[in-house]
Scaffold this motif. Structure first.
Motif, PDB file in Angstrom:
ATOM      1  N   ASN A 553       7.228  40.073  37.417  1.00 47.75           N
ATOM      2  CA  ASN A 553       8.627  40.479  37.566  1.00 47.75           C
ATOM      3  C   ASN A 553       9.525  39.623  36.686  1.00 47.75           C
ATOM      4  O   ASN A 553      10.693  39.442  36.982  1.00 47.75           O
ATOM      5  N   TRP A 554       8.964  39.107  35.594  1.00 48.88           N
ATOM      6  CA  TRP A 554       9.738  38.309  34.644  1.00 48.88           C
ATOM      7  C   TRP A 554      10.878  39.153  34.080  1.00 48.88           C
ATOM      8  O   TRP A 554      10.681  40.278  33.611  1.00 48.88           O
ATOM      9  N   VAL A 555      12.086  38.604  34.092  1.00 41.49           N
ATOM     10  CA  VAL A 555      13.280  39.404  33.850  1.00 41.49           C
ATOM     11  C   VAL A 555      13.347  39.957  32.425  1.00 41.49           C
ATOM     12  O   VAL A 555      13.937  41.011  32.195  1.00 41.49           O
ATOM     13  N   PHE A 556      12.739  39.282  31.430  1.00 36.66           N
ATOM     14  CA  PHE A 556      12.860  39.721  30.040  1.00 36.66           C
ATOM     15  C   PHE A 556      11.636  40.486  29.544  1.00 36.66           C
ATOM     16  O   PHE A 556      11.439  40.631  28.339  1.00 36.66           O
ATOM     17  N   ARG A 557      10.834  41.001  30.453  1.00 35.66           N
ATOM     18  CA  ARG A 557       9.564  41.624  30.061  1.00 35.66           C
ATOM     19  C   ARG A 557       9.739  42.879  29.216  1.00 35.66           C
ATOM     20  O   ARG A 557       8.815  43.285  28.512  1.00 35.66           O
ATOM     21  N   LEU A 558      10.912  43.509  29.276  1.00 39.75           N
ATOM     22  CA  LEU A 558      11.130  44.730  28.498  1.00 39.75           C
ATOM     23  C   LEU A 558      12.098  44.525  27.343  1.00 39.75           C
ATOM     24  O   LEU A 558      12.591  45.505  26.769  1.00 39.75           O
ATOM     25  N   MET A 601      10.621  40.816  19.753  1.00 46.10           N
ATOM     26  CA  MET A 601      10.661  40.746  21.212  1.00 46.10           C
ATOM     27  C   MET A 601      11.335  39.449  21.611  1.00 46.10           C
ATOM     28  O   MET A 601      11.656  38.611  20.765  1.00 46.10           O
ATOM     29  N   PHE A 602      11.538  39.265  22.901  1.00 38.14           N
ATOM     30  CA  PHE A 602      12.097  38.011  23.417  1.00 38.14           C
ATOM     31  C   PHE A 602      11.192  36.861  22.983  1.00 38.14           C
ATOM     32  O   PHE A 602       9.981  37.025  22.864  1.00 38.14           O
ATOM     33  N   PRO A 603      11.747  35.669  22.701  1.00 42.37           N
ATOM     34  CA  PRO A 603      10.978  34.601  22.046  1.00 42.37           C
ATOM     35  C   PRO A 603       9.657  34.240  22.705  1.00 42.37           C
ATOM     36  O   PRO A 603       8.662  34.005  22.019  1.00 42.37           O
ATOM     37  N   GLU A 604       9.612  34.174  24.049  1.00 37.72           N
ATOM     38  CA  GLU A 604       8.354  33.804  24.702  1.00 37.72           C
ATOM     39  C   GLU A 604       7.274  34.868  24.540  1.00 37.72           C
ATOM     40  O   GLU A 604       6.081  34.566  24.661  1.00 37.72           O
ATOM     41  N   MET A 605       7.686  36.113  24.282  1.00 38.00           N
ATOM     42  CA  MET A 605       6.717  37.209  24.141  1.00 38.00           C
ATOM     43  C   MET A 605       6.254  37.430  22.712  1.00 38.00           C
ATOM     44  O   MET A 605       5.145  37.939  22.498  1.00 38.00           O
ATOM     45  N   TRP A 606       7.080  37.091  21.735  1.00 35.05           N
ATOM     46  CA  TRP A 606       6.825  37.557  20.375  1.00 35.05           C
ATOM     47  C   TRP A 606       5.546  36.986  19.756  1.00 35.05           C
ATOM     48  O   TRP A 606       4.671  37.748  19.354  1.00 35.05           O
ATOM     49  N   PRO A 607       5.352  35.668  19.668  1.00 36.73           N
ATOM     50  CA  PRO A 607       4.109  35.177  19.064  1.00 36.73           C
ATOM     51  C   PRO A 607       2.841  35.637  19.790  1.00 36.73           C
ATOM     52  O   PRO A 607       1.887  36.102  19.137  1.00 36.73           O
ATOM     53  N   PRO A 608       2.763  35.552  21.150  1.00 42.24           N
ATOM     54  CA  PRO A 608       1.544  36.034  21.806  1.00 42.24           C
ATOM     55  C   PRO A 608       1.296  37.531  21.602  1.00 42.24           C
ATOM     56  O   PRO A 608       0.143  37.954  21.476  1.00 42.24           O
ATOM     57  N   SER A 609       2.374  38.323  21.553  1.00 34.17           N
ATOM     58  CA  SER A 609       2.202  39.762  21.402  1.00 34.17           C
ATOM     59  C   SER A 609       1.746  40.123  19.996  1.00 34.17           C
ATOM     60  O   SER A 609       0.905  41.011  19.817  1.00 34.17           O
ATOM     61  N   VAL A 610       2.264  39.459  18.974  1.00 30.24           N
ATOM     62  CA  VAL A 610       1.785  39.696  17.614  1.00 30.24           C
ATOM     63  C   VAL A 610       0.317  39.298  17.506  1.00 30.24           C
ATOM     64  O   VAL A 610      -0.496  39.994  16.887  1.00 30.24           O
ATOM     65  N   ALA A 611      -0.040  38.173  18.122  1.00 34.12           N
ATOM     66  CA  ALA A 611      -1.451  37.761  18.137  1.00 34.12           C
ATOM     67  C   ALA A 611      -2.319  38.796  18.842  1.00 34.12           C
ATOM     68  O   ALA A 611      -3.436  39.096  18.395  1.00 34.12           O
ATOM     69  N   LEU A 612      -1.819  39.352  19.933  1.00 32.65           N
ATOM     70  CA  LEU A 612      -2.555  40.382  20.668  1.00 32.65           C
ATOM     71  C   LEU A 612      -2.746  41.630  19.822  1.00 32.65           C
ATOM     72  O   LEU A 612      -3.866  42.168  19.719  1.00 32.65           O
ATOM     73  N   HIS A 613      -1.678  42.099  19.208  1.00 29.54           N
ATOM     74  CA  HIS A 613      -1.745  43.335  18.422  1.00 29.54           C
ATOM     75  C   HIS A 613      -2.681  43.207  17.229  1.00 29.54           C
ATOM     76  O   HIS A 613      -3.367  44.173  16.863  1.00 29.54           O
ATOM     77  N   HIS A 614      -2.728  42.028  16.626  1.00 26.32           N
ATOM     78  CA  HIS A 614      -3.466  41.873  15.370  1.00 26.32           C
ATOM     79  C   HIS A 614      -4.775  41.093  15.511  1.00 26.32           C
ATOM     80  O   HIS A 614      -5.380  40.726  14.502  1.00 26.32           O
ATOM     81  N   GLY A 615      -5.215  40.878  16.737  1.00 24.37           N
ATOM     82  CA  GLY A 615      -6.529  40.287  16.928  1.00 24.37           C
ATOM     83  C   GLY A 615      -6.636  38.834  16.523  1.00 24.37           C
ATOM     84  O   GLY A 615      -7.724  38.373  16.138  1.00 24.37           O
TER      85      GLY A 615
END
Length: 716
Positions: A553-558, A601-615
């Motif tokens: 329920n993290w407030v910035f998840r979207l 994305m919001f700063p806490e999400m951006w690096p992990p999400s790019v890593a996720l998308h690109h393996g």
């Protein structure tokens, strides 16, 4: 009652607020220092209605939140009222289960109680050493203190603590070019200093709940007191001697032995920028591919190229650098850069908050702005940036935002703290890695040991099950050895029907960059015997679990921008607190996704999400995290690793559970414990009188603290 336990809301310095209550007050703490992210959310009436309804639902959940043992649990965590050490609750808000657990006091036992680690019995786990605790940690009575009583020396001698390879050994020189010694001054007279540790640990010291210093590779046989840690950087002597004037009103038993070994460095006139550049120039051949010797002759065995790392301190105009912060920065430069022969460069990335200052139009204005906002000894290490520069570098439009909970502009540091780091990395492609570091982080141990051991550990982690392991807190007393933890996560993920992440994640999208070819798995998941990824440097290292915000329920998840809104929101990952290490490969992909695809994305999400998308290889490093209370460990595992529903996640409504930890964005215990380590009084405890009449000053293992919002307190 300790100030950081006051709920809801919280006082100054960010203490005492869970995320739910922080949202209620219209504020949310930034993971980027100095970004002024404690601002009012800009809410439409509809959004306000939704948030109010959500808050009411969350408060109802919190009010009813009780411990329910999971299947297989061996301990339900019940305790008698007589065992609970609790202060007056009359001024408290809502009560949480963890507030009823016994307080831990072993942290405050000092250097007069040092023992070999082989004899150490931790104060915790729960209730097992209560009698020991009563004997060791009885509160000192100020009325019994005789200020004329001489200090008692520790039973052990301080020793040099050096975590570096033996640069002069045959083994090292057979693989690497020699390391040239570096100095603080221009005349090579003041050698880069050593720090000192005690070869033991205070009797009854509290052990960590999360993480494992032994698993990471830290030296667990030593502890650091404030003098051995900081005397080499000006602590404990006066400005007229070139010191900082700190620590002079303090318990000092045995400190003369540290001064005898270390001496006093006169820091007046030291130019750290020049010292760092000179150190690199002496050693620059270490960072190049070497096939010939110094005479140009071909070498039988080419020397290994050493990676270079930028250590980026995220600061801002108006930041006040007091003596404690200067001491900390000196430690970073000396231990990471000078003592390593230039493996790291420390940089100040300074956010110019006033966009009207024409720093890009005038070299003189640029210089004046820098010099007015950075201490003189660090002038040669600073780079300025502004939000207006980010608007030019990553121009609009940034369309298709899913939800902007902050109501803040996309180029503002509140929502895009990563833009400046991406820009900085593009200007400095000579570095292989970039540590993104905040100004309110402190370390009780040695910086080189901390960062290099974590980097080495991350390199040896296999990719199989890595994303799943990195989503959990490692609790050694529950999970056992790391190999057992790996098997447990694999088994539980399979039982839960979770498809493991294996290479780049595929999802519906109309505009995505291609992933690097080397990130595609060499074999099927089930055919890999934990081999792929071993020996591969991590692209992302973080210090909190990399969780799926969709299951929280993290407030910035979207707060996701630039992806096709007619398709499902892309899969995401998040790690709270933006400090960590990013590879050049990851930052280059983040940059490309931002300017070419308009994705962010919001700063806490951006690096992990790019890593996720690109393996890419992303790792949560299980560094030691301490609690102020004696949590039942099965209960901690349930709360932090196995929430019954997504709404029970500790990342969001449940963040009150972090208030009494040594590391999180809203932790209050971290600052309280750090100030006690510095010899100050906190919550009417500690300080010179209690240390002097008791067991002496504190001595801690290598531990990361966040956030430290101030270091000013009484020593009396």
């Amino acid at each position: 009652m300790a100030k950081y336990e006051r709920l809801p809301g919280g006082g100054e310095n960010g203490r005492g607020s869970s995320s739910a209550f922080a949202s209620l007050k219209g504020k949310w703490r930034s993971p980027s220092p100095g970004s002024d992210r404690l601002r009012f959310l800009r809410l439409s009436p509809l959004r306000l209605l939704i948030i109010i309804a959500t808050i009411l639902f969350g408060v109802a959940l919190l009010a009813g939140g009780k411990y329910k043992p999971r299947v297989g649990s061996t301990y339900a965590g019940s305790m008698d009222d007589d065992d609970i050490v609790e202060p007056d609750r009359s001024d408290r808000g809502p009560q949480f289960t963890w507030q009823n657990f016994n307080r831990l006091n072993g942290y405050y036992n000092g250097v007069r109680k040092l023992i070999p680690v082989s004899e150490w019995v931790p104060e915790n786990p729960l209730n097992e050493t209560q009698e020991i605790a009563k004997d060791l940690f009885g509160k000192a009575k100020r009325s019994l203190i005789n200020l004329n009583t001489p200090n008692t020396d520790p039973p052990m001698e301080p020793v040099v603590f050096s975590p570096y390879p033996d640069y002069e050994s045959y083994e090292y020189l057979s693989q690497h070019r020699p390391v040239e010694k570096c100095y603080l001054d221009a005349n090579d007279k003041i050698a880069a200093p050593d720090i000192y540790a005690y070869p033991g640990i205070p009797e009854g010291m509290t052990t960590n709940t999360f993480g494992s210093p032994a698993e990471i590779g830290f030296d667990t046989n030593v502890c650091f007191d404030r003098f051995g840690r900081f005397v080499p950087y000006g602590y404990g002597y006066y400005p007229v001697e070139g010191g900082l004037g700190l620590g002079n009103r303090s318990e000092k038993g045995g400190v003369d032995k540290i001064f005898d070994k270390s001496g006093k460095i006169d820091y007046r006139g030291i130019n750290w920028g020049d010292a760092q550049k000179k150190c690199f120039e002496k050693n620059k051949l270490r960072f190049e591919n070497s096939t010939t010797d110094d005479q140009g002759k071909a070498m039988d065995t080419p020397k290994k190229k050493v990676s270079r790392t930028a250590y980026v301190l995220r600061t801002w105009t108006g930041n006040k650098y007091d003596e404690h912060q200067i001491m900390t920065i000196r430690a970073m430069i000396n231990e990471l850069s000078l003592k390593s022969g230039g493996e790291y460069d420390i940089h100040f990335l300074v956010h110019v908050k006033d966009d009207s200052i024409p720093i890009w139009a005038s070299d003189e204005v640029y210089r004046e702005t820098l010099e007015a906002n950075v201490p003189e000894e660090f002038w040669g290490m600073a780079t300025l940036w502004s939000e207006k520069l980010m608007e030019l570098y990553y121009p609009d439009p940034f369309p298709d935002n899913v939800v902007n909970m902050a109501g803040a502009p996309i180029h503002g540091v509140y929502r895009s703290a990563h833009f400046a780091l991406q820009w900085f990395a593009q200007q400095h492609q000579e570095y292989d890695f970039f540590w993104n570091w905040e100004m309110d982080v402190r370390l009780s141990g040695h910086y080189y040991e901390f960062h290099n051991k974590i980097s080495d550990w991350a390199r040896e982690q296999p990719r199989k099950g890595l994303w799943e392991r990195s989503s959990r807190f490692y609790i050694p007393e529950v999970h056992g050895a790391w190999a057992n933890f790996t098997e447990t996560v694999e088994r539980e993920s399979k039982q839960a029907g979770i498809t493991p992440i294996w290479g780049p994640v595929e999802f519906p999208a109309t505009d995505m960059l291609d992933s690097p070819p080397e990130v595609h798995p060499p074999r099927r998941y089930q055919d890999d015997d934990y081999e792929w990824g071993v020996g591969e440097d991590a692209d992302l290292i973080v210090f909190d679990p990399i969780f799926d915000p969709e299951r929280s329920n993290w407030v910035f998840r979207l707060d996701v921008t630039g992806y096709n809104l007619s398709l499902p929101v892309p899969p995401r990952r998040c790690a709270i607190i933006t400090i960590g290490r990013l590879s050049k490969r990851l930052l280059n992909l983040m940059h490309e996704e931002t300017w070419a695809m308009r994705h962010t994305m919001f700063p806490e999400m951006w690096p992990p999400s790019v890593a996720l998308h690109h393996g890419l290889k992303a790792v949560y490093a299980p560094h030691p995290v301490f609690f102020d209370r004696d949590w039942p460990l099965e209960y901690a595992d349930q709360i932090f690793n196995h929430p019954e529903t997504d709404f029970d996640s500790v990342f969001g409504w449940g963040e009150h559970n972090f208030l009494g930890t040594s590391f999180y964005y809203n932790s209050g215990f971290s600052g309280a414990l750090w100030r006690r380590f510095l010899g100050q009084r906190e919550n009417n405890e500690g300080g010179m009188y209690e240390e002097g009449s008791g067991t002496g000053r504190m001595c801690l293992r290598n531990t990361l603290f966040h956030p430290i919002k101030h270091e000013h307190g009484s020593t009396d």
